[in-house]
Design an enzyme around this catalytic site. Structure first.
Site, PDB file in Angstrom:
ATOM      1  N   SER A 498     -18.012  72.106 174.879  1.00 46.99           N
ATOM      2  CA  SER A 498     -18.622  72.760 173.724  1.00 46.99           C
ATOM      3  C   SER A 498     -19.743  71.868 173.174  1.00 46.99           C
ATOM      4  O   SER A 498     -20.700  71.595 173.889  1.00 46.99           O
ATOM      5  CB  SER A 498     -17.544  73.050 172.675  1.00 46.99           C
ATOM      6  OG  SER A 498     -18.007  73.970 171.728  1.00 46.99           O
ATOM      7  N   ASP A 583     -16.122  84.135 175.819  1.00 47.23           N
ATOM      8  CA  ASP A 583     -16.303  83.020 174.884  1.00 47.23           C
ATOM      9  C   ASP A 583     -17.053  83.490 173.641  1.00 47.23           C
ATOM     10  O   ASP A 583     -18.192  83.950 173.735  1.00 47.23           O
ATOM     11  CB  ASP A 583     -17.067  81.888 175.570  1.00 47.23           C
ATOM     12  CG  ASP A 583     -16.992  80.571 174.811  1.00 47.23           C
ATOM     13  OD1 ASP A 583     -16.785  80.603 173.588  1.00 47.23           O
ATOM     14  OD2 ASP A 583     -17.129  79.514 175.442  1.00 47.23           O
ATOM     15  N   HIS A 618     -13.310  80.505 175.134  1.00 49.27           N
ATOM     16  CA  HIS A 618     -13.794  79.146 174.906  1.00 49.27           C
ATOM     17  C   HIS A 618     -12.831  78.074 175.416  1.00 49.27           C
ATOM     18  O   HIS A 618     -13.252  77.004 175.842  1.00 49.27           O
ATOM     19  CB  HIS A 618     -14.043  78.949 173.405  1.00 49.27           C
ATOM     20  CG  HIS A 618     -14.937  77.809 173.069  1.00 49.27           C
ATOM     21  ND1 HIS A 618     -16.234  77.702 173.541  1.00 49.27           N
ATOM     22  CD2 HIS A 618     -14.746  76.708 172.289  1.00 49.27           C
ATOM     23  CE1 HIS A 618     -16.789  76.604 173.066  1.00 49.27           C
ATOM     24  NE2 HIS A 618     -15.907  75.978 172.315  1.00 49.27           N
TER      25      HIS A 618
END
Length: 647
Positions: A498, A583, A618
């Site tokens: 991320s 995501d 995610h």
């Protein structure tokens, strides 16, 4: 697009096919370190002992309770395996019991996204799911009347921005109680431990506001506790005699705590400062009980807990002896409790749950997470190292390796980092990592600026117009490990996800020759384009993290480091980028376009692979075993590209 992503996955699998037997070996090895049949420490709430357990071969937890005694018959309240049946992904994001313990509310989804959950209520007396189903929520809390639920809804950009009240069984449309108009702010909702108030919090990354509603007046009006002021953040703990206010502004970055009277608390003359600001000690969190205030602090980058007796002000500390570790309060739901629970873990010590008696300071270990196969913590050495950044600042690292490892520059290293949002990269036990450490790897966590590892100033010095510090800190840590002969560049692997994927993309543009392998998980690499698109999740709220590229000064600064925009014709390390089709935080298009552009520019023969989870979001695979397959793929990529024996 789907065809393209499937083709990329097929290519990655084809390239990695020779490592398939080794991936399977890694998977079985990592799975063997999981105690498949396990149980959490029970918590007593309103007449029941609640706990969760896992069963051999099953991917998800089973939530249970026993009435009155741990020797009573078990009642399964919610089985995640049943809810996940037939779905590729499953996330259970919250479970809450009604006050009478008859109704269980839970939010879940089967997309693997960190957003768009559905709220359902189960009647534990009948086992039936009630018709009160609410879609696309981001959070909820029960009132105390066993029929009122307060929940949050998203806007188009997945920003929690509206609070509603739902009454079970009512034919009346749910009531909109509050809408947050400022696009920088998101909402959160909870209930005070004393059960007196529903607490609505509204906050950006620099400013916050709290509103309170008495639980005795479910149809009443929320009252603002203290009007929002720019660059002032605060939090309120409710006590029958006082409010406890944790307060932060630009002069008090590490926070201070005030005791306020319940009446006339708005008059600052009545505020009593009970914990002053300390530039070296950050207040992380607080939790109030009838007679005690539990204060989590971060001192020199390490966590400790301080217990303040409310009437006398006497304070005790729970401290820990190891050089690097992670410790955190688990709290207990009973406001009158004289005990608290906390978790403790380090790089070579599995998670343990302790109970601390606030009256006499006695500590009892309730559970240590078992690692099957005879894991020996003493076989490993844990260190805290300090690298020097280009501006002279000392940057900490947490490191673990096998005892007796010779520092001759021939050991492979996996170093991770994050350095954003003020999230600290604490050293916790990860049993998967030992599949590398046992093969001679050094595992390192770079605790760079942009996190809050050394206090709130550490965070301030790694965001907005100081974001470059995060990247140069990470590079300094890598150079230290090479200089001190922990490793060499041709054996150096790095990993981040991320915003940590942004870190990966930035450092390989700046210093590609330092690293051999890069794992960029769900990487935020297209910073300018993403921050220009306000329809995307997180964009507007994050102007206070990265800047707003419609402002020229912010654009120019982001342009210096945005990984996608700084790709150029040069040799790059071997790169594996991952993403998730569902995501909600970092769109799958970011790693996809980054990899595509990288391939057109790079001047080397190293591998660049893209692996997209087509059924999740995610966090990747959601099952506790399925996730290991993704880790095994990454670790096989690292060892293969470094040229380490696949055995």
């Amino acid at each position: 697009m789907i065809q393209y992503l499937k083709a990329e996955n097929a290519y990655a699998d084809t390239v990695m096919a020779p490592t398939k037997p080794f991936q399977e070996k890694l998977y079985k090895e990592m799975r063997s370190r999981i105690k498949e049949d396990d149980q959490s420490v029970p918590v007593f709430i309103n007449g029941y002992y609640y706990y969760s357990r896992t069963e051999t071969g099953k991917q998800y937890a089973i939530n249970c309770r026993k009435k009155g005694s741990l020797s009573a018959a078990e009642e399964v309240t919610l089985d995640g395996n049943v809810l996940a049946e037939g779905h590729e992904a499953f996330i259970l994001a919250g479970i809450q019991m009604s006050e009478d313990q008859n109704l269980l509310a839970f939010q879940s989804n089967t997309t693997g996204s960190y957003a768009e959950f559905t709220l359902k209520i189960k009647d534990l007396r009948t086992g039936q799911i009630l018709p009160d189903e609410i879609e696309d929520i981001s959070g909820f809390v029960w009132g105390t009347d066993n029929k009122t639920i307060y929940y949050l809804r998203y806007d188009e950009a997945l920003r929690p921005y509206r609070l509603y009240r739902h009454t079970l069984g009512s034919k009346i449309k749910d009531v909109l109680l509050y809408e947050e108009k400022d696009a920088l702010f998101t909402l959160g909702v909870g209930r005070s431990k004393s059960k007196e108030f529903i607490i609505l919090s509204s906050g950006s990354y620099t400013t916050s506001e709290v509103q309170l509603l008495p639980t005795s007046q479910p149809e009443g009006k929320f009252e603002v506790f203290m009007p929002r002021q720019k660059d002032v953040m605060y939090n309120v703990d409710v006590h029958p005699q006082h409010f406890y206010l944790t307060y932060k502004d630009k002069q008090n970055l590490n926070q201070k705590i005030y005791e306020l009277p319940r009446k006339d608390y708005t008059d600052r003359k009545n505020w009593k400062e009970i914990v002053p600001h300390d530039p070296k000690v950050k207040i992380e969190d607080t939790d109030v009980y009838e007679n005690y205030l539990v204060i989590e602090v971060r001192n020199e980058g390490l966590l400790e807990m301080r217990i303040r007796e409310l009437t006398s002000g006497a304070t005790k500390s729970i401290q820990f002896p190891e050089p690097v570790y992670s410790a955190f309060s688990m709290g207990l739901p009973d406001f009158k409790s004289t005990k608290i629970r906390y978790g403790y873990t380090s790089l070579n010590r599995p998670m343990s749950t302790f109970e601390y008696d606030m009256t006499n300071g006695a500590t009892t270990k309730l559970k240590e997470k078992e690692v099957p196969g005879g894991f020996d913590a003493e076989a490993y050495e844990v260190k805290r190292l300090w690298a020097t950044a280009p501006d002279g600042v000392k940057v900490p690292m947490a490191v673990v390796h096998k005892k007796g490892l010779e520092l001759d520059g021939k050991n492979p290293v996996l170093m991770t980092g994050y350095g954003s949002y003020g999230y600290s990269s604490d050293a916790y036990f990860d049993s998967d990592v030992f599949s590398l450490v046992d093969r001679g790897f050094v595992y390192a966590i770079a605790q760079i600026r942009g996190g809050s590892d050394l206090g709130e100033q550490w965070y301030e010095d790694g965001k907005l117009q100081k974001k470059m510090n995060s990247f140069t800190d990470f590079i300094a840590c890598a150079e230290y490990l090479i200089r001190e002969k922990y490793t060499a560049s041709d054996r150096f692997a790095i990993q981040g996800g991320s915003a940590g994927g942004l870190l990966m993309g930035a450092v390989v543009n700046l210093r590609p020759e330092l690293f051999r392998v890069v794992i960029a998980e769900v990487p935020f690499v297209d910073v300018i384009n993403t921050m220009l698109d306000t329809s995307l999740p997180l964009t507007t709220q994050e102007y206070e993290q990265w800047g707003n590229p419609t402002v020229k000064a912010d654009y120019d600064y982001i342009r210096q480091y945005s990984p996608y925009d700084n790709l150029k014709a040069q040799a790059y390390p071997n790169i594996l980028a991952t993403g998730g089709l569902n995501d909600s935080q970092v769109g799958f298009h970011e790693p996809a376009k980054w990899v595509a552009k990288l391939r057109t520019l790079k001047t080397d023969q190293n591998l660049t692979l893209l692996k997209i989870n087509m059924g999740s979001g995610h966090g990747g695979a959601t099952g506790r075993f399925d996730y290991l397959k993704e880790v095994a793929f990454q670790y096989a990529f690292i060892l293969d590209r470094i040229g380490w024996p696949l055995q």
